[in-house]
Design a protein around this motif. Structure first.
Motif, mmCIF file in Angstrom:
data_model
loop_
_atom_site.group_PDB
_atom_site.id
_atom_site.type_symbol
_atom_site.label_atom_id
_atom_site.label_comp_id
_atom_site.label_asym_id
_atom_site.label_seq_id
_atom_site.Cartn_x
_atom_site.Cartn_y
_atom_site.Cartn_z
ATOM 1 N N THR A 1 20.866 3.871 -14.389
ATOM 2 C CA THR A 1 21.823 3.409 -15.398
ATOM 3 C C THR A 1 22.750 4.506 -15.896
ATOM 4 O O THR A 1 23.745 4.211 -16.544
ATOM 5 N N CYS A 2 22.451 5.751 -15.601
ATOM 6 C CA CYS A 2 23.274 6.867 -16.063
ATOM 7 C C CYS A 2 24.582 6.928 -15.275
ATOM 8 O O CYS A 2 24.566 7.011 -14.045
ATOM 9 N N PRO A 3 25.723 6.928 -15.967
ATOM 10 C CA PRO A 3 27.001 6.943 -15.254
ATOM 11 C C PRO A 3 27.336 8.288 -14.602
ATOM 12 O O PRO A 3 28.220 8.342 -13.751
ATOM 13 N N VAL A 4 26.636 9.360 -14.986
ATOM 14 C CA VAL A 4 26.936 10.676 -14.422
ATOM 15 C C VAL A 4 25.773 11.272 -13.634
ATOM 16 O O VAL A 4 25.847 12.402 -13.170
ATOM 17 N N GLY A 5 24.675 10.537 -13.502
ATOM 18 C CA GLY A 5 23.551 11.013 -12.708
ATOM 19 C C GLY A 5 22.767 12.165 -13.310
ATOM 20 O O GLY A 5 22.209 12.976 -12.578
ATOM 21 N N ALA A 6 22.731 12.256 -14.644
ATOM 22 C CA ALA A 6 22.036 13.370 -15.295
ATOM 23 C C ALA A 6 20.513 13.346 -15.119
ATOM 24 O O ALA A 6 19.919 14.395 -14.938
ATOM 25 N N PRO A 7 19.847 12.191 -15.170
ATOM 26 C CA PRO A 7 18.394 12.193 -14.953
ATOM 27 C C PRO A 7 18.063 12.439 -13.478
ATOM 28 O O PRO A 7 18.651 11.816 -12.583
#
Length: 58
Positions: free
Chosen positions: A19-25
């Motif tokens: 669900t992260c739009p920037v792929g942080a996890p």
């Protein structure tokens, strides 16, 4: 303030990453997830969608 995943509560489902739009996890190699603070844009999508409430804002 960035979001942080409580690795004791994390079940490794990957919802935060999907669900992260920037792929942080990112998966940490142990089946759990960590949030890369430098990449986090603090939108809260990960925390809002975590089914076990393992993500909190620092």
């Amino acid at each position: 303030m960035a979001f942080k995943i409580d690795t004791d509560a994390c079940v490794g489902c990957g919802t935060c990453a999907s669900t992260c739009p920037v792929g942080a996890p990112k998966e940490d190699g142990n089946g759990k997830y960590q949030i890369t603070a430098d990449e986090c844009v603090e939108c809260g999508a990960c925390a809002a969608n975590c089914p076990v409430g393992a993500i909190n804002q620092e």
